[in-house]
Design a protein around this motif. Structure first.
Motif, PDB file in Angstrom:
ATOM      1  N   LEU A  14       0.827  -1.204   0.000  1.00 47.62           N
ATOM      2  CA  LEU A  14       0.000   0.000   0.000  1.00 47.62           C
ATOM      3  C   LEU A  14       0.862   1.254   0.000  1.00 47.62           C
ATOM      4  CD1 LEU A  14      -2.787   1.299   0.202  1.00 47.62           C
ATOM      5  CD2 LEU A  14      -2.590   1.140   2.693  1.00 47.62           C
ATOM      6  N   LEU A  15       1.919   1.238   0.724  1.00 52.48           N
ATOM      7  CA  LEU A  15       2.814   2.383   0.730  1.00 52.48           C
ATOM      8  C   LEU A  15       3.422   2.611  -0.652  1.00 52.48           C
ATOM      9  CD1 LEU A  15       4.681   1.878   4.158  1.00 52.48           C
ATOM     10  CD2 LEU A  15       2.855   3.507   3.626  1.00 52.48           C
ATOM     11  N   GLU A  45       3.094   5.611  -5.999  1.00 50.37           N
ATOM     12  CA  GLU A  45       2.804   5.522  -7.434  1.00 50.37           C
ATOM     13  C   GLU A  45       1.614   6.410  -7.829  1.00 50.37           C
ATOM     14  OE1 GLU A  45       3.277   4.262 -11.373  1.00 50.37           O
ATOM     15  OE2 GLU A  45       4.589   4.145  -9.601  1.00 50.37           O
ATOM     16  N   VAL A  46       0.621   6.488  -6.914  1.00 50.39           N
ATOM     17  CA  VAL A  46      -0.546   7.333  -7.187  1.00 50.39           C
ATOM     18  C   VAL A  46      -0.130   8.799  -7.274  1.00 50.39           C
ATOM     19  CG1 VAL A  46      -2.672   8.224  -6.176  1.00 50.39           C
ATOM     20  CG2 VAL A  46      -2.276   5.770  -6.267  1.00 50.39           C
ATOM     21  N   SER A  77       1.614  13.285 -13.258  1.00 49.96           N
ATOM     22  CA  SER A  77       1.637  13.094 -14.717  1.00 49.96           C
ATOM     23  C   SER A  77       0.315  13.512 -15.353  1.00 49.96           C
ATOM     24  CB  SER A  77       1.931  11.625 -15.036  1.00 49.96           C
ATOM     25  OG  SER A  77       1.870  11.391 -16.418  1.00 49.96           O
ATOM     26  N   LEU A  78      -0.792  13.249 -14.645  1.00 49.02           N
ATOM     27  CA  LEU A  78      -2.119  13.623 -15.145  1.00 49.02           C
ATOM     28  C   LEU A  78      -2.264  15.139 -15.252  1.00 49.02           C
ATOM     29  CD1 LEU A  78      -4.141  11.133 -15.400  1.00 49.02           C
ATOM     30  CD2 LEU A  78      -5.614  12.531 -14.013  1.00 49.02           C
ATOM     31  N   ASN A  79      -1.743  15.844 -14.271  1.00 44.62           N
ATOM     32  CA  ASN A  79      -1.798  17.304 -14.321  1.00 44.62           C
ATOM     33  C   ASN A  79      -1.052  17.838 -15.538  1.00 44.62           C
ATOM     34  OD1 ASN A  79      -3.298  17.419 -11.969  1.00 44.62           O
ATOM     35  ND2 ASN A  79      -1.491  17.556 -10.639  1.00 44.62           N
TER      36      ASN A  79
END
Length: 840
Positions: free
Chosen positions: A302-303, A308-309, A315-317
């Motif tokens: 999870l960490l 990665e999120v 990258s999305l921005n």
């Protein structure tokens, strides 16, 4: 954490997940089954409604086709057997379309015929069958078409239940009293189902048809029932459909039943899905149990996913920023394309304006017929180039939503002649035969956007020529509107025109037909992009005119493009008289016009004056009558007609051995000056413009006004017009044009020169201002004229080839009085000047 990883808690989570997951699976399964049953019921109802609608159309068409055959017999009487056989095969091309046909007359001296698909057409020897007599009597008494109820089979020729349609064939007062001749068609009720298209699913339905006398016919049993059926609604899932049908005012009824009376059971696959959901719940529970035991590893994972999120979000921005920049670039590209098309149109229209203007000036000089023909073909080619510019202009206007259709009177003959002049040589060079068919039943005087209609025809024909390597191209113009001699569409101004272009090219497959009018999808076949642009524009123009383009094609055989548009009739032929006027002496007048409405209106007007009128819809028929009969006092001639036009009529008239001394008057909607130049060698007394005032025509016939007096050939006499135009050819054209109309012309090469001329000139009545000029453009010069010179009331007209409505509005808002487009139109310029100088 240690407690969550214990075996007891893991087991609780496992069983809880399994139970909850199974319950959710059952709930979704029940909802899916319910939705499936609802969807199946809706589909069944839709199919029933579609079947009923198409069956109703087939029943109505059965009566209409019988009526069409009766009309054909009526319009072509006396009728020979070969003609009748030909008409029957045209109306009923399939063998099972009709069971029997009788052409019966009360007059025994007239021929009587019988037709059956297996025996063909023969003389009717026996009397009509008894079951036909009641409806024959009713048709004879009422004088209207009669449709029988459903009748059981009565003879060997018709072996199943049938319907009889009796059409009286008579005209005028005969029809109101007793019809002497009748067309009787016998149709098997089963053939109505055969006439339905395959996609109607005709084999999937059972139905009962009840007529207005409560006779019941059942299909597919193809037999009669004694009474209406009774249905137990509790034993069915799919409700039946019961709708009324109207047949010539009689109320019929149609019950339709789906063959499968229950919704299909749920497929086995859905139960498999339910089982998989339960098994999945078990697997998920087991995995959760294992996951809880391995929670430490999951926590570390999870960490890693959290980091990665964050990276993906960043990258999305960046992607959103790039997308916004791309949208700005796309908007700039669209704006640049529009500006490019505007500039291209303006640059090309300038030389095209020169070609058309110089050709028009040359046509006004003394020329041989061959030279006139060459110049007309040059004009047609220049107009062809202008139509290509029109494609670009229309595409830009359609993209921006600014395209406005014009409402002007025009003649189809003018469009057809121009189209043939443009394309016949191109087709001949490819070894193709190019034909145009314009039936006499089509009303040719119309009101609408002539240029856009011509553009549609031109694009369809050019597309056919480009896609055809051998064979022929055929353009057929027809109409959905029907007219009779008694009522030639005078009561209805709406008119639907059908344009069908067929070719013998390679054909187009169905997939490409669906994408033919889209510029974004590539075609598998070799169909050029330019042709598709024209087709796309033509489709959108048809839709603006209330129609569309439909394409049918077969690979290796050819294609058929059918365009439909809605226009308005032009009935402005002659005005109604304010008072009744009688000729002082009887006059014999021959009227030659291909337009039936024009013939009727002129005949009524002249007859009211006391003249003896003979009308001819064909110039050839009129010539034969002039040879065989005494010469009339007056010949009233339409100028544009098919096959033999006004000029050809006058030429043949001059070549006759008999000298024609009749007074010749030409009535036309076209440029009277052009016609006057073409008729100088003929003894034409007067050229009248449509609509012609009834009083004017009366005085011309009576010779009570000065025939030698000419119309004002100098409508702009006394006016001083200042023209600001940087193109020398355009200067010469418009200068010559205005001088021929009587105006004094001052010329300037740019905006500054125009201002200087205004300061020097003693008098200027109006300024024609080009927009794009060197040194100082038209808008800058306008600002100086209105401001520094203080000439706020001086009429100034913008001369430009810009196509966008927003540009035109910009010129008006800047202070221009009106806008005139290039190429120049003589009549439009003169009318504009007269209107703005208050001389009209």
């Amino acid at each position: 954490m240690k407690y969550l990883a214990s075996g007891k808690m893991a087991n609780v989570v496992f069983w809880l997940t399994f139970v909850v997951g199974s319950a959710i699976g059952l709930l979704l399964f029940n909802q899916g089954v319910s939705s499936y049953r609802t969807q199946e019921l809706n589909h069944a109802q839709q199919h029933l409604q579609q079947f009923v609608a198409r069956y109703d159309v087939a029943l109505q068409q059965t009566v209409e086709r019988s009526t069409k055959l009766a009309d054909a017999v009526h319009l072509n009487s006396p009728l020979k057997a070969a003609q009748l056989s030909q008409f029957i095969h045209l109306v009923y091309p399939k063998a099972n379309d009709v069971a029997e046909i009788y052409l019966f007359s009360d007059n025994a001296a007239l021929p009587r015929f019988h037709y059956a698909p297996d025996t063909g057409l023969s003389q009717l020897v026996d009397e009509l069958a008894p079951y036909i007599q009641p409806y024959l009597i009713a048709a004879r008494k009422l004088g209207t078409t009669q449709v029988s109820p459903i009748i059981a089979a009565h003879n060997s020729a018709v072996k199943s239940p049938m319907i009889v349609v009796v059409n009286p064939i008579a005209e005028g007062e005969e029809k109101a009293l007793n019809a002497a001749t009748f067309l009787i068609t016998v149709h098997q009720v089963a053939s109505l189902t055969d006439a339905l298209p395959n996609e109607a699913g005709r084999e999937h339905f059972a139905y009962i048809l009840a007529d207005h006398e409560q006779n019941h016919y059942v299909f597919p049993d193809n037999k009669m029932l004694d009474s209406a059926p009774s249905v137990d609604a509790k034993r069915t899932d799919i409700p039946d459909l019961n709708v009324p049908l109207s047949i010539l005012g009689n109320q019929w009824q149609l019950w339709v039943y789906p063959p499968t009376r229950h919704v299909k059971p749920v497929d086995f696959i859905y139960y498999v899905y339910l089982a998989l959901s339960i098994v999945g719940s078990f697997v998920v529970g087991f995995l959760l149990r294992y996951a809880l035991q391995q929670h430490r590893g999951l926590y570390l994972q999870l960490l890693r996913q959290s980091r990665e999120v964050k990276r993906v979000t960043h990258s999305l921005n960046d992607t959103e920023i790039a997308l916004a920049a791309s949208e700005k670039t796309a908007a700039w590209a669209v704006s640049g394309r529009t500006q490019f098309m505007t500039t291209l149109s303006h640059q090309i229209r300038t030389p095209v304006n020169g070609i058309l203007g110089m050709t028009d000036l040359c046509m006004q000089t003394e020329l041989s017929l061959k030279q006139q023909d060459y110049l007309r073909k040059i004009t047609a080619s220049a107009e062809h180039l202008n139509s290509v510019l029109g494609d670009l202009s229309d595409f830009a206007l359609l993209e921006s939503g600014e395209l406005q259709l014009a409402e002007q009177p025009f003649s189809l003959h003018e469009i057809v002649d121009s189209l043939y002049a443009m394309l016949s040589k191109e087709a001949q060079d490819k070894g193709l035969v190019f034909n145009i068919t314009l039936p006499h039943t089509v009303h040719c005087d119309l009101i609408g956007d002539r240029r856009r209609l011509s553009e549609i025809m031109l694009n369809l024909c050019i597309n056919a020529i480009e896609q055809t390597s051998s064979g022929h191209i055929h353009l057929v113009i027809s109409t959905d509107n029907q007219q009779t001699e008694q009522d030639p569409l005078l009561h209805d101004s709406d008119y639907t025109l059908n344009i069908m272009v067929t070719d013998t090219g390679a054909g187009i497959n169905q997939e490409d037909i669906n994408q033919l009018f889209s510029q974004g999808q590539p075609l598998k076949q070799n169909h050029n992009a330019g042709g598709r642009l024209g087709l796309t524009i033509s489709q959108q123009l048809c839709q603006l005119m209330g129609g569309e383009i439909v394409v049918s094609s077969q690979l290796g055989i050819g294609s058929c493009f059918t365009a439909s548009v809605k226009l308005k009739l032009n009935n402005l032929i002659i005005t109604s008289p304010e008072k009744v006027m009688q000729l002082s002496a009887p006059q014999r007048i021959v009227v030659v016009d291909d337009n039936p409405i024009s013939l009727i209106m002129l005949e009524n007007a002249l007859s009211t004056m006391g003249a003896e009128v003979a009308t001819f819809q064909s110039a050839s028929d009129a010539l034969e009558a002039l040879i065989e009969n005494d010469q009339p006092d007056i010949i009233l001639l339409d100028w544009v007609m098919p096959q033999v036009g006004g000029l050809a009529f006058l030429s043949r008239l001059q070549q006759l051995k008999v000298q024609i001394t009749s007074r010749i008057l030409v009535l036309t909607a076209y440029d009277a000056k052009s016609i006057s130049r073409m008729t100088q060698q003929f003894s034409v007394e007067r050229i009248l413009s449509k609509p012609c005032r009834n009083e004017e025509l009366f005085h011309i016939i009576e010779n009570t006004e000065m025939i030698a007096s000419e119309e004002d050939n100098s409508p702009l006499d006394g006016l001083v017009v200042l023209v600001a135009e940087d193109n020398m050819i355009n200067q010469e054209i418009i200068s010559e044009l205005l001088q021929q109309e009587g105006a004094e012309v001052l010329l300037s090469n740019d905006g500054q020169h125009c201002i200087d001329e205004l300061k020097r000139a003693e008098k200027v009545d109006i300024v024609l201002m080009d927009i794009n000029m060197p040194v100082m453009n038209g808008l800058a010069a306008l600002k100086v004229i209105r401001g520094e010179l203080g000439m706020a009331d001086l009429p100034i007209v913008a001369l430009t080839a810009n196509i966008f409505e927003q540009d035109k509005q910009q010129y008006i808002q800047a202070g221009m009085n009106e806008h005139l487009g290039k190429p120049y139109d003589r009549g439009e310029i003169v009318r504009c000047i007269l209107r703005l100088t208050q001389k009209a």
